[in-house]
Design an enzyme around this catalytic site. Sequence first.
Site, PDB file in Angstrom:
ATOM      1  N   TYR A 391     -35.921   1.454   1.438  1.00 53.35           N
ATOM      2  CA  TYR A 391     -35.552   2.654   0.600  1.00 53.35           C
ATOM      3  C   TYR A 391     -34.561   3.459   1.538  1.00 53.35           C
ATOM      4  O   TYR A 391     -35.378   3.941   2.635  1.00 53.35           O
ATOM      5  CB  TYR A 391     -36.568   3.297  -0.097  1.00 53.35           C
ATOM      6  CG  TYR A 391     -36.212   4.321  -1.002  1.00 53.35           C
ATOM      7  CD1 TYR A 391     -34.943   4.538  -1.474  1.00 53.35           C
ATOM      8  CD2 TYR A 391     -37.235   4.912  -1.927  1.00 53.35           C
ATOM      9  CE1 TYR A 391     -34.654   5.651  -2.495  1.00 53.35           C
ATOM     10  CE2 TYR A 391     -36.979   5.810  -2.920  1.00 53.35           C
ATOM     11  CZ  TYR A 391     -35.452   6.391  -3.033  1.00 53.35           C
ATOM     12  OH  TYR A 391     -35.055   7.336  -3.959  1.00 53.35           O
ATOM     13  N   CYS A 392     -33.342   3.704   1.146  1.00 51.34           N
ATOM     14  CA  CYS A 392     -32.610   4.736   1.894  1.00 51.34           C
ATOM     15  C   CYS A 392     -32.526   4.314   3.450  1.00 51.34           C
ATOM     16  O   CYS A 392     -32.182   3.343   3.767  1.00 51.34           O
ATOM     17  CB  CYS A 392     -32.919   6.337   1.908  1.00 51.34           C
ATOM     18  SG  CYS A 392     -32.125   7.413   2.428  1.00 51.34           S
ATOM     19  N   ILE A 393     -32.845   5.022   4.508  1.00 51.76           N
ATOM     20  CA  ILE A 393     -32.961   5.075   5.837  1.00 51.76           C
ATOM     21  C   ILE A 393     -33.889   3.819   6.107  1.00 51.76           C
ATOM     22  O   ILE A 393     -33.716   3.157   7.056  1.00 51.76           O
ATOM     23  CB  ILE A 393     -33.088   6.292   6.389  1.00 51.76           C
ATOM     24  CG1 ILE A 393     -32.859   5.902   7.966  1.00 51.76           C
ATOM     25  CG2 ILE A 393     -34.408   6.696   6.572  1.00 51.76           C
ATOM     26  CD1 ILE A 393     -32.766   7.066   9.163  1.00 51.76           C
ATOM     27  N   GLY A 395     -34.166   1.204   4.502  1.00 53.87           N
ATOM     28  CA  GLY A 395     -33.267   0.108   3.989  1.00 53.87           C
ATOM     29  C   GLY A 395     -32.365  -0.171   5.157  1.00 53.87           C
ATOM     30  O   GLY A 395     -32.013  -1.099   5.541  1.00 53.87           O
TER      31      GLY A 395
END
Length: 657
Positions: A391-393, A395
């Site tokens: 998720y987000c960073i 990812g």
Amino acid sequence: MARRPTVPPTETPKAPRRAGRPTSAKPPRPRAAKAAATPDPEPVAEARPDPQPDPQPEPETGPDAAAFGAEQREMLETLSLNLAKAAMTAQTAIAEAALSQADRPAALSPDPFNVGPAMTSVMSSLAARPDRLFSAQADLFNRYMDLWAATARRAAGEDVPAAPIGDKRFKDPAWSENPMFDIMRQSYLVTADWMNGLVASVDDVDPRTKRRAEFFTRLLTDAFSPSNFLASNPVALKALAETNGESLVKGMQNFAADMERGRGKLKIRQADDGGFEVGVNVATAPGQVVWRDDLFELLQYDAATETQHAIPLLIFPPWINKFYILDLQPANSMIRWLSAQGFTVFVCSWVNPDTDKAGYGFDDYLEKGVYRAVEKVLEQTGSDHVNTVGYCIGGTLMGAALAHMAARGDDRISATTFFAAQHDFAEAGDLLLFTDEHWLAEIEQQMDAAGGVLPGAAMADTFNALRANDLIWSFFVSNYLMGKAPPAFDLLFWNADQTRMPKALHMDYLRSMYGRNALTGGDFTIGGVTVDLSKVTIPLYFQASREDHIAPMNSVYRSARAFSGADVTLTLAGSGHIAGVVNAPVANKYQHWTNPALPATLAEWQADAEEHPGSWWNHWAAWLRDKSGPRVPARDPKTGPLAPLEPAPGSYVKVKS
């Protein structure tokens, strides 16, 4: 006493007329007999009563009128005292803030975002095109003429339709019903739109320079909205009048408390701090901490079905925020929902790093984070493979890890999902503006002053600035001008629960990803390997959000295409960076789009995409089931090879910055 000679009537002087009082030809009221026999020794002109006006109805002097007058006086006294109290509260808070900041080092630069040169470039471009500037000025004049004409017609009694209110800052009817506030609102919107449009019209400067000028022009125009000032906000003025100034007193008390919380800097409270407690009414999904080291706690959640898919699911949230965005309330908890779909759910709960982690970088988060978590999940479940989510960073790290594993021939991860994650940063949105070397030097100074970590508030300020009207000015107005208490809202509570970041990791992230776009440019080394995303061949699922301001949908789309060797599925969700991801099917909110193809551009993808109502979770779950193997008896986190250490959500998530 000797009697004074009577003055003949013809010589009687006239009484002087008092200013502002009417004269009367009627005779004075008769005196008492004694007074007539022995007139005062004073001159007759002064002894005679003033001429009386025509009889008027006597004002009501009964108990009700007296009480009304006393009530008015009391209200005015209360209002005056409250205004004075509010002013003293604000002055005291500002004075204490100034004292607390006096011994702190000055900022590295008075212009850390390098706005000055950007605005100079834009203004120079406009000056070199006088025709464009003249046209813009004429456009502004015409807009004001239209506004003044409509206002004049309305003042003359003509039925002029009110200008539409598309801006939620001005949604209260008082902004359009009151002519003064209506023209104030419309004048502001005309000017702000004109200023932002003028800067956006420049086309012969560096794109990043122009974007910086656009961003800070928008910040400036947002700040000068009449809604942000007490004297020009009819809603705040109404609250002031209705409460006799008590709303402003409460607002200044909120202001003083926020200044104290920020230790001399304004730290606006977005949610009721006492309304939620991690592990009590947020982050309550049942489970166990089955592993802990100095970088993360591994949480395994209880099964909600009798059987589960054989391949477990391991989620890597961003370390910028805490993982319980995926477990706020039972109704919108993705973790609970995944468990109910028959998945064995693990979550990596990152430590909130202190100064001892200042030197941790991507290599540490790869080896001690991703690889160790994968190893422990496989040990706990007895599986040979695991599916992952980034998720987000988280990812971004997960994508680099997949490329590293591909280079080493490591196939323990079968499939991966990315929520709002970027790998190609060429179009990473307004956050690119915060990677100018001037700003990076400022960030480094902040981290050095904090012992090698970025304070959580610093990152929060950056994210808030990206949506200033929603995350700064709306609370400024509500908390300070209206005197309201912040709402008890789980999402805002989570948003304010920020984490620190190690200097080495954060600076490498900003410079490598936002600065050089190294991950897709073949210039990023992690774990001793210069990674290549195109070498990843496992199935990938990308989720993007249409209104995401942190991971813009076009940036996520470019990232999906960067994994050219993989089987990629992409879904576009409605809403933004958080609500686009955390959208439980039961809520039946927003919509999502699917398209099995992945053409060259997002616009082409959208042109052929199919729209579906509601959440994208079911579409993802169907994809994930196909990658998760057969069903096996449900796993109990208390009976696995890894002994449980404590119940979820664990200890790391409760550490405050």
